[in-house]
Design a protein around this motif. Structure first.
Motif, PDB file in Angstrom:
ATOM      1  N   VAL A   8      31.833  22.035  75.551  1.00 59.14           N
ATOM      2  CA  VAL A   8      33.110  21.734  74.914  1.00 59.14           C
ATOM      3  C   VAL A   8      33.222  20.212  74.821  1.00 59.14           C
ATOM      4  O   VAL A   8      32.714  19.504  75.703  1.00 59.14           O
ATOM      5  CB  VAL A   8      34.277  22.326  75.736  1.00 59.14           C
ATOM      6  N   PRO A   9      33.802  19.662  73.768  1.00 57.94           N
ATOM      7  CA  PRO A   9      33.954  18.202  73.691  1.00 57.94           C
ATOM      8  C   PRO A   9      34.620  17.658  74.954  1.00 57.94           C
ATOM      9  O   PRO A   9      35.652  18.174  75.390  1.00 57.94           O
ATOM     10  CB  PRO A   9      34.834  18.015  72.458  1.00 57.94           C
ATOM     11  N   MET A  10      34.019  16.611  75.517  1.00 62.72           N
ATOM     12  CA  MET A  10      34.499  16.111  76.806  1.00 62.72           C
ATOM     13  C   MET A  10      34.573  14.588  76.794  1.00 62.72           C
ATOM     14  O   MET A  10      33.674  13.906  76.307  1.00 62.72           O
ATOM     15  CB  MET A  10      33.579  16.572  77.933  1.00 62.72           C
ATOM     16  N   LEU A  11      35.659  14.079  77.355  1.00 61.45           N
ATOM     17  CA  LEU A  11      35.847  12.643  77.578  1.00 61.45           C
ATOM     18  C   LEU A  11      36.053  12.426  79.064  1.00 61.45           C
ATOM     19  O   LEU A  11      36.889  13.086  79.680  1.00 61.45           O
ATOM     20  CB  LEU A  11      37.062  12.134  76.798  1.00 61.45           C
ATOM     21  N   ILE A  12      35.289  11.501  79.650  1.00 62.95           N
ATOM     22  CA  ILE A  12      35.460  11.162  81.058  1.00 62.95           C
ATOM     23  C   ILE A  12      35.829   9.690  81.184  1.00 62.95           C
ATOM     24  O   ILE A  12      35.108   8.812  80.707  1.00 62.95           O
ATOM     25  CB  ILE A  12      34.192  11.454  81.874  1.00 62.95           C
ATOM     26  N   HIS A  13      36.984   9.440  81.810  1.00 63.60           N
ATOM     27  CA  HIS A  13      37.401   8.087  82.154  1.00 63.60           C
ATOM     28  C   HIS A  13      36.975   7.803  83.596  1.00 63.60           C
ATOM     29  O   HIS A  13      37.222   8.627  84.493  1.00 63.60           O
ATOM     30  CB  HIS A  13      38.929   7.939  82.096  1.00 63.60           C
ATOM     31  N   TRP A  55      26.009  13.178  86.790  1.00 66.03           N
ATOM     32  CA  TRP A  55      26.404  14.577  86.573  1.00 66.03           C
ATOM     33  C   TRP A  55      26.601  14.860  85.089  1.00 66.03           C
ATOM     34  O   TRP A  55      26.135  15.888  84.579  1.00 66.03           O
ATOM     35  CB  TRP A  55      27.693  14.871  87.340  1.00 66.03           C
ATOM     36  N   LEU A  56      27.265  13.955  84.399  1.00 68.16           N
ATOM     37  CA  LEU A  56      27.548  14.164  82.979  1.00 68.16           C
ATOM     38  C   LEU A  56      26.257  14.288  82.172  1.00 68.16           C
ATOM     39  O   LEU A  56      26.153  15.136  81.276  1.00 68.16           O
ATOM     40  CB  LEU A  56      28.402  13.013  82.443  1.00 68.16           C
ATOM     41  N   LYS A  57      25.269  13.482  82.490  1.00 67.78           N
ATOM     42  CA  LYS A  57      24.013  13.489  81.745  1.00 67.78           C
ATOM     43  C   LYS A  57      23.263  14.810  81.922  1.00 67.78           C
ATOM     44  O   LYS A  57      22.424  15.161  81.083  1.00 67.78           O
ATOM     45  CB  LYS A  57      23.136  12.326  82.177  1.00 67.78           C
ATOM     46  N   ARG A  58      23.552  15.535  83.005  1.00 66.43           N
ATOM     47  CA  ARG A  58      22.865  16.811  83.243  1.00 66.43           C
ATOM     48  C   ARG A  58      23.525  17.991  82.525  1.00 66.43           C
ATOM     49  O   ARG A  58      22.982  19.095  82.529  1.00 66.43           O
ATOM     50  CB  ARG A  58      22.817  17.111  84.744  1.00 66.43           C
ATOM     51  N   GLN A  59      24.676  17.752  81.920  1.00 63.67           N
ATOM     52  CA  GLN A  59      25.407  18.858  81.297  1.00 63.67           C
ATOM     53  C   GLN A  59      24.947  19.091  79.852  1.00 63.67           C
ATOM     54  O   GLN A  59      24.598  18.141  79.141  1.00 63.67           O
ATOM     55  CB  GLN A  59      26.910  18.578  81.334  1.00 63.67           C
ATOM     56  N   PRO A  60      24.972  20.343  79.392  1.00 60.87           N
ATOM     57  CA  PRO A  60      24.482  20.686  78.043  1.00 60.87           C
ATOM     58  C   PRO A  60      25.557  20.460  76.981  1.00 60.87           C
ATOM     59  O   PRO A  60      25.901  21.379  76.220  1.00 60.87           O
ATOM     60  CB  PRO A  60      24.136  22.166  78.179  1.00 60.87           C
ATOM     61  N   LEU A  61      26.080  19.258  76.924  1.00 61.69           N
ATOM     62  CA  LEU A  61      27.175  18.967  75.999  1.00 61.69           C
ATOM     63  C   LEU A  61      26.651  18.357  74.704  1.00 61.69           C
ATOM     64  O   LEU A  61      25.842  17.433  74.728  1.00 61.69           O
ATOM     65  CB  LEU A  61      28.174  18.005  76.658  1.00 61.69           C
ATOM     66  N   THR A  62      27.132  18.870  73.599  1.00 65.82           N
ATOM     67  CA  THR A  62      26.741  18.316  72.304  1.00 65.82           C
ATOM     68  C   THR A  62      27.665  17.182  71.874  1.00 65.82           C
ATOM     69  O   THR A  62      27.331  16.425  70.955  1.00 65.82           O
ATOM     70  CB  THR A  62      26.750  19.411  71.226  1.00 65.82           C
ATOM     71  N   PHE A  95      31.819   8.794  77.642  1.00 61.45           N
ATOM     72  CA  PHE A  95      31.970   8.292  79.009  1.00 61.45           C
ATOM     73  C   PHE A  95      32.500   6.867  78.910  1.00 61.45           C
ATOM     74  O   PHE A  95      31.882   6.014  78.294  1.00 61.45           O
ATOM     75  CB  PHE A  95      30.622   8.310  79.730  1.00 61.45           C
ATOM     76  N   LYS A  96      33.661   6.630  79.512  1.00 63.75           N
ATOM     77  CA  LYS A  96      34.299   5.320  79.436  1.00 63.75           C
ATOM     78  C   LYS A  96      34.534   4.761  80.829  1.00 63.75           C
ATOM     79  O   LYS A  96      35.232   5.377  81.639  1.00 63.75           O
ATOM     80  CB  LYS A  96      35.636   5.415  78.685  1.00 63.75           C
ATOM     81  N   GLU A  97      33.943   3.613  81.116  1.00 65.16           N
ATOM     82  CA  GLU A  97      34.218   2.912  82.368  1.00 65.16           C
ATOM     83  C   GLU A  97      35.185   1.766  82.080  1.00 65.16           C
ATOM     84  O   GLU A  97      34.877   0.873  81.295  1.00 65.16           O
ATOM     85  CB  GLU A  97      32.934   2.363  82.978  1.00 65.16           C
ATOM     86  N   TRP A  98      36.331   1.809  82.738  1.00 63.74           N
ATOM     87  CA  TRP A  98      37.346   0.773  82.565  1.00 63.74           C
ATOM     88  C   TRP A  98      37.122  -0.296  83.640  1.00 63.74           C
ATOM     89  O   TRP A  98      37.447  -0.092  84.803  1.00 63.74           O
ATOM     90  CB  TRP A  98      38.742   1.375  82.669  1.00 63.74           C
ATOM     91  N   ARG A  99      36.559  -1.396  83.225  1.00 65.18           N
ATOM     92  CA  ARG A  99      36.175  -2.438  84.169  1.00 65.18           C
ATOM     93  C   ARG A  99      37.389  -3.043  84.873  1.00 65.18           C
ATOM     94  O   ARG A  99      38.377  -3.404  84.222  1.00 65.18           O
ATOM     95  CB  ARG A  99      35.398  -3.541  83.462  1.00 65.18           C
TER      96      ARG A  99
END
Length: 264
Positions: free
Chosen positions: A192-197, A213-220, A224-228
């Motif tokens: 499913v479309p996913m956004l991770i902050h 973990w995110l890289k191991r998931q079968p997401l099309t 991934f956003k890192e807020w510095r």
């Protein structure tokens, strides 16, 4: 649980699953932003996490947490508009576990600072005691100052108490097993479309492990956003408007992919 209706006709419904040691009132600003942007919101307090449930340490069952999360999602799925699920902290792990266990007819998932791997642990002495007596009280040692730099949002009323991180030893051990299970589960999440902050200055979670973990998931489709420089509660930070606009853009793009016409 509660439902807040959008200003005007709703274009989607958003489910918010809050983290441990808080209640849904801490997300009042986020709820309001979704409403004025045209989204219905469904949320509520996890068992034992309401503003009036502050007399005893957290010792609730994680099955109860998952059941409540499922009920909120099911309520949203009864609506006639697309569903997006937002999970923060431990609530994000509950959403992940849900996606590992069942198929959801949702348009997208937004996770902020998921508790996949915690780098802030209780004092070693207290952790040792939990092996002896699971009912013994344990302080995870989390304070507001660890979660956000935003002084304007520092809790001042009974509806938004200071973070209460007193738990039983058995609860903490179950939490550790629950989060570990999300990371090590052989069942991958639903595509499913996913956004991770994530927060670049997060003192609670290891954001490197979240990325792995995110890289191991079968997401099309994922972002991934890192807020510095941000602390753990990205939606409470002084720059939260920017975080919300990033989130809204993700949701709007999801709606466009479903054929909805989105006006800026």
């Amino acid at each position: 649980m509660w439902k807040w209706e959008a200003d005007g006709q709703a274009k989607a419904v958003v489910v918010i699953v809050h983290s441990a040691y808080e209640n849904h009132h801490r997300h009042a600003w986020l709820i309001q932003q979704f409403r004025i942007s045209g989204f219905d919101v469904i949320t509520g307090d996890l068992p034992g996490h309401g503003p009036d449930d502050k007399g005893s340490p957290h010792g609730e069952s994680f099955d109860d947490y998952m059941e409540f999360t499922g009920k909120m999602i099911e309520a949203a799925l009864k609506e006639t508009v697309p569903v997006f699920v937002v999970g923060h902290g431990l609530g994000a792990v509950m959403v992940i576990r849900t996606l590992q266990r069942r198929q959801l007819e949702c348009a997208g998932v937004i996770l902020s600072s998921p508790w996949l791997v915690l780098k802030h642990q209780p004092p070693k002495f207290s952790s040792m005691l939990t092996r002896i007596a699971g009912s013994m009280k344990l302080d995870h040692g989390i304070t507001y100052d660890m979660l956000s730099r935003n002084e304007e949002e520092r809790p001042k009323t009974r509806h938004a108490p200071e973070v209460r991180s007193i738990v039983t030893g058995s609860w903490y051990k179950e939490m550790a097993a629950f989060t570990k299970g999300a990371v090590q589960s052989e069942k991958q999440v639903q595509d499913v479309p996913m956004l991770i902050h994530t927060a670049g200055a997060d003192r609670l979670t290891d954001i490197r492990e979240t990325k792995k973990w995110l890289k191991r998931q079968p997401l099309t489709e994922f972002q991934f956003k890192e807020w510095r420089g941000f602390y753990h509660d990205v939606y409470l930070e002084p720059e939260r408007e920017e975080v919300f606009q990033y989130t809204k853009s993700f949701i709007d793009n999801g709606l466009r992919s479903l054929g909805y016409v989105i006006e800026n």
